[in-house]
Design a protein around this motif. Structure first.
Motif, PDB file in Angstrom:
ATOM      1  N   UNK A  20       0.825  -1.205   0.000  1.00  0.00           N
ATOM      2  CA  UNK A  20       0.000   0.000   0.000  1.00  0.00           C
ATOM      3  C   UNK A  20       0.864   1.263   0.000  1.00  0.00           C
ATOM      4  N   UNK A  21       2.024   1.184   0.650  1.00  0.00           N
ATOM      5  CA  UNK A  21       2.942   2.318   0.617  1.00  0.00           C
ATOM      6  C   UNK A  21       3.443   2.579  -0.784  1.00  0.00           C
ATOM      7  N   UNK A  22       3.758   1.510  -1.496  1.00  0.00           N
ATOM      8  CA  UNK A  22       4.221   1.649  -2.880  1.00  0.00           C
ATOM      9  C   UNK A  22       3.129   2.264  -3.754  1.00  0.00           C
ATOM     10  N   UNK A  23       1.898   1.777  -3.592  1.00  0.00           N
ATOM     11  CA  UNK A  23       0.771   2.313  -4.372  1.00  0.00           C
ATOM     12  C   UNK A  23       0.569   3.787  -4.058  1.00  0.00           C
ATOM     13  N   UNK A  24       0.605   4.124  -2.768  1.00  0.00           N
ATOM     14  CA  UNK A  24       0.362   5.520  -2.384  1.00  0.00           C
ATOM     15  C   UNK A  24       1.431   6.449  -2.946  1.00  0.00           C
ATOM     16  N   UNK A  25       2.695   6.076  -2.799  1.00  0.00           N
ATOM     17  CA  UNK A  25       3.752   6.965  -3.281  1.00  0.00           C
ATOM     18  C   UNK A  25       3.832   6.988  -4.799  1.00  0.00           C
ATOM     19  N   UNK A  26       3.308   5.957  -5.446  1.00  0.00           N
ATOM     20  CA  UNK A  26       3.203   6.002  -6.898  1.00  0.00           C
ATOM     21  C   UNK A  26       2.201   7.067  -7.323  1.00  0.00           C
ATOM     22  N   UNK A  27       1.088   7.185  -6.579  1.00  0.00           N
ATOM     23  CA  UNK A  27       0.119   8.221  -6.944  1.00  0.00           C
ATOM     24  C   UNK A  27       0.645   9.612  -6.576  1.00  0.00           C
ATOM     25  N   UNK A  28       1.406   9.708  -5.480  1.00  0.00           N
ATOM     26  CA  UNK A  28       2.044  10.989  -5.149  1.00  0.00           C
ATOM     27  C   UNK A  28       3.014  11.391  -6.260  1.00  0.00           C
ATOM     28  N   UNK A  29       3.738  10.415  -6.766  1.00  0.00           N
ATOM     29  CA  UNK A  29       4.674  10.654  -7.872  1.00  0.00           C
ATOM     30  C   UNK A  29       3.947  11.211  -9.086  1.00  0.00           C
ATOM     31  N   UNK A  30       2.822  10.608  -9.442  1.00  0.00           N
ATOM     32  CA  UNK A  30       2.090  11.064 -10.622  1.00  0.00           C
ATOM     33  C   UNK A  30       1.517  12.464 -10.422  1.00  0.00           C
ATOM     34  N   UNK A  31       1.047  12.753  -9.214  1.00  0.00           N
ATOM     35  CA  UNK A  31       0.538  14.093  -8.929  1.00  0.00           C
ATOM     36  C   UNK A  31       1.650  15.129  -9.052  1.00  0.00           C
ATOM     37  N   UNK A  32       2.818  14.801  -8.521  1.00  0.00           N
ATOM     38  CA  UNK A  32       3.959  15.725  -8.611  1.00  0.00           C
ATOM     39  C   UNK A  32       4.443  15.864 -10.048  1.00  0.00           C
ATOM     40  N   UNK A  33       4.482  14.756 -10.775  1.00  0.00           N
ATOM     41  CA  UNK A  33       5.014  14.771 -12.139  1.00  0.00           C
ATOM     42  C   UNK A  33       4.146  15.598 -13.084  1.00  0.00           C
ATOM     43  N   UNK A  34       2.816  15.430 -13.013  1.00  0.00           N
ATOM     44  CA  UNK A  34       1.945  16.186 -13.915  1.00  0.00           C
ATOM     45  C   UNK A  34       2.058  17.683 -13.674  1.00  0.00           C
ATOM     46  N   UNK A  35       2.259  18.081 -12.423  1.00  0.00           N
ATOM     47  CA  UNK A  35       2.446  19.508 -12.129  1.00  0.00           C
ATOM     48  C   UNK A  35       3.790  19.998 -12.649  1.00  0.00           C
ATOM     49  N   UNK A  36       4.827  19.191 -12.468  1.00  0.00           N
ATOM     50  CA  UNK A  36       6.151  19.554 -12.975  1.00  0.00           C
ATOM     51  C   UNK A  36       6.147  19.706 -14.488  1.00  0.00           C
ATOM     52  N   UNK A  37       5.474  18.787 -15.166  1.00  0.00           N
ATOM     53  CA  UNK A  37       5.406  18.832 -16.627  1.00  0.00           C
ATOM     54  C   UNK A  37       4.803  20.150 -17.095  1.00  0.00           C
TER      55      UNK A  37
END
Length: 451
Positions: A306-323
């Motif tokens: 669940x930690x991996x899943x959660x931080x994967x979604x945090x990653x995507x949220x951060x990445x789309x903003x960075x893009x």
């Protein structure tokens, strides 16, 4: 104009543009700041103020910025300059804001990459070692080479998407990441709500307490809405420049805040029930994600997964903003100097990495270096979000309403009369009078003049 659109790139579909715009709006602030502010400021009462602010100010500004972009088909600096050459500096201010945010936002993205790697390692017998959550976070952020290496990974991934262009890079990635992010949030919500005592977190989020509504609460709701919807950064002007003349901007300007707010509420339901289930503090800021939630995952069955899943979604949220922020700068150099997109993306990535080094080191070897009582990371965050962002937003509103003239914006929003814009008079009044006043009040509150 159509030839220019094709040369610069264009959204292949309305859905692709919507996902990219929502991805820009959905960032790290949605995952920790919005739920905390919601709970601390009256729950449903705060949510009501936020929704009203998003419906009035947010939608109006989104429409205005998208109209500027599509009308000109240019980057944010070129767009303002084309509509009135004396006001190019408003666009330059927007580029300046994202140029400040990019480097330190990349630092957080690097932290997220670090946690993903360690959770993935934990599934195969590795993981975080013997340090507890707080100790690990302090050791990670205080290190020199480890964080810089992960910063390089995160900015390289961002650059890889941006150099792919509008349709094949930004749009294609957003179409995948945003639906996946929503699914991951639903999985995390289901697990969070199943914990004993979780419903106290739900009550924290949604129990109405109108006694907490005051000027500070209203200002906080406005500030969160402004930052969350990427207003004043030139992002929506840039994304609007890739729209076709037949796209319905009115519909998009409504759907973007709706989806953004939905994700923020889902994030609250994913995080706060777990926080309360483990009797933890809900107002810990970014460490809520990196320290508190790691303790939560460590205490539940299949926690590493669940930690991996959660931080994967945090990653995507951060990445789309960075893009989206990188694209603002990239579009400026591509339009103005006709540089190759690949070289521009790589150059911006390298510059963001280098400029972000002091922010990364501000938790370790540079922790004693302060500016106005803040470390380098916190100062850059304060300068961008509390000072420059409201100012560029205020100038953008005044420009739309009084320089470009709201009637010209209405013509663009209605696709030259092809689409009905029944709220045009209300929109014009808000963009000329209400929005500038409210944004100025938010600015005074953000710098501490109004409390």
């Amino acid at each position: 104009m159509e030839h220019q659109h094709k040369r610069r790139g264009q959204w292949a579909s309305s859905f692709g543009f919507l996902m990219a715009a929502v991805g820009s709006a959905v960032g790290l602030g949605n995952l920790w700041r919005f739920p905390v502010m919601l709970g601390q400021n009256g729950g449903f009462a705060f949510l009501l103020v936020y929704v009203i602010a998003a419906a009035l100010i947010g939608v109006c500004m989104l429409l205005g910025e998208l109209a500027i972009g599509r009308k000109t088909g240019l980057n944010v600096v070129g767009a303002f300059q084309k509509l009135n050459k004396r006001y190019w500096w408003i666009g330059a201010g927007a580029v300046g804001v994202v140029s400040i945010i990019l480097p330190y936002y990349n630092v957080i993205g690097g932290w997220v990459c670090n946690y993903i790697a360690h959770y993935a390692g934990a599934l195969f017998g590795g993981g975080f070692g013997q340090l507890d959550s707080a100790q690990y976070f302090a050791a990670m952020t205080g290190d020199v080479w480890g964080p810089l290496a992960w910063n390089a990974v995160f900015i390289a991934i961002t650059a890889a998407v941006v150099l792919g262009g509008v349709e094949k890079g930004i749009e294609r990635s957003a179409k995948v990441m945003m639906p996946v992010l929503a699914v991951m949030l639903l999985i995390t919500i289901a697990r969070s709500l199943s914990l004993p005592g979780a419903w106290e977190g739900v009550a924290f989020l949604f129990k109405p307490d109108f006694s907490k509504l005051n000027m500070g609460t209203v200002s906080a709701a406005m500030s969160q809405m402004f930052y969350s919807l990427s207003l004043g950064m030139g992002i929506m002007v840039t994304y609007g420049s890739y729209l076709s003349k037949t796209d319905n901007m009115q519909r998009s300007a409504v759907l973007i805040p709706v989806f953004d707010t939905a994700v923020a509420l889902m994030a609250g339901l994913a995080i706060m029930p777990a926080v309360f289930a483990f009797n933890l503090q809900p107002d810990m800021g970014p460490s809520l994600i990196f320290v508190t939630l790691r303790d939560v995952f460590a205490s539940i069955p299949l926690g590493d997964l669940f930690g991996l899943v959660f931080f994967a979604l945090v990653f995507m949220a951060a990445l789309t903003s960075m893009i989206s922020m990188m694209e603002v700068v990239a579009a400026y150099f591509i339009d103005t100097f006709h540089f190759n997109r690949k070289k521009v993306a790589l150059t911006i990535a390298l510059a963001a990495f280098v400029v972000g080094i002091p922010s990364s080191l501000s938790f370790g070897v540079l922790k004693n270096v302060t500016l106005f009582g803040m470390n380098i990371f916190d100062f850059m965050d304060y300068l961008a979000n509390n000072v420059l962002l409201p100012l560029t937003g205020l100038c953008t509103c005044l420009f739309i309403g009084w320089v470009w003239k709201s009637k010209n914006a209405v013509r663009e929003i209605s696709n030259d009369g092809a689409l009905a814009f029944q709220a045009s008079r209300v929109w014009s009044f808000i963009i000329k009078f209400i929005a500038p006043i409210v944004i100025f009040i938010v600015f005074l509150s953000s710098i501490g003049v109004i409390r």
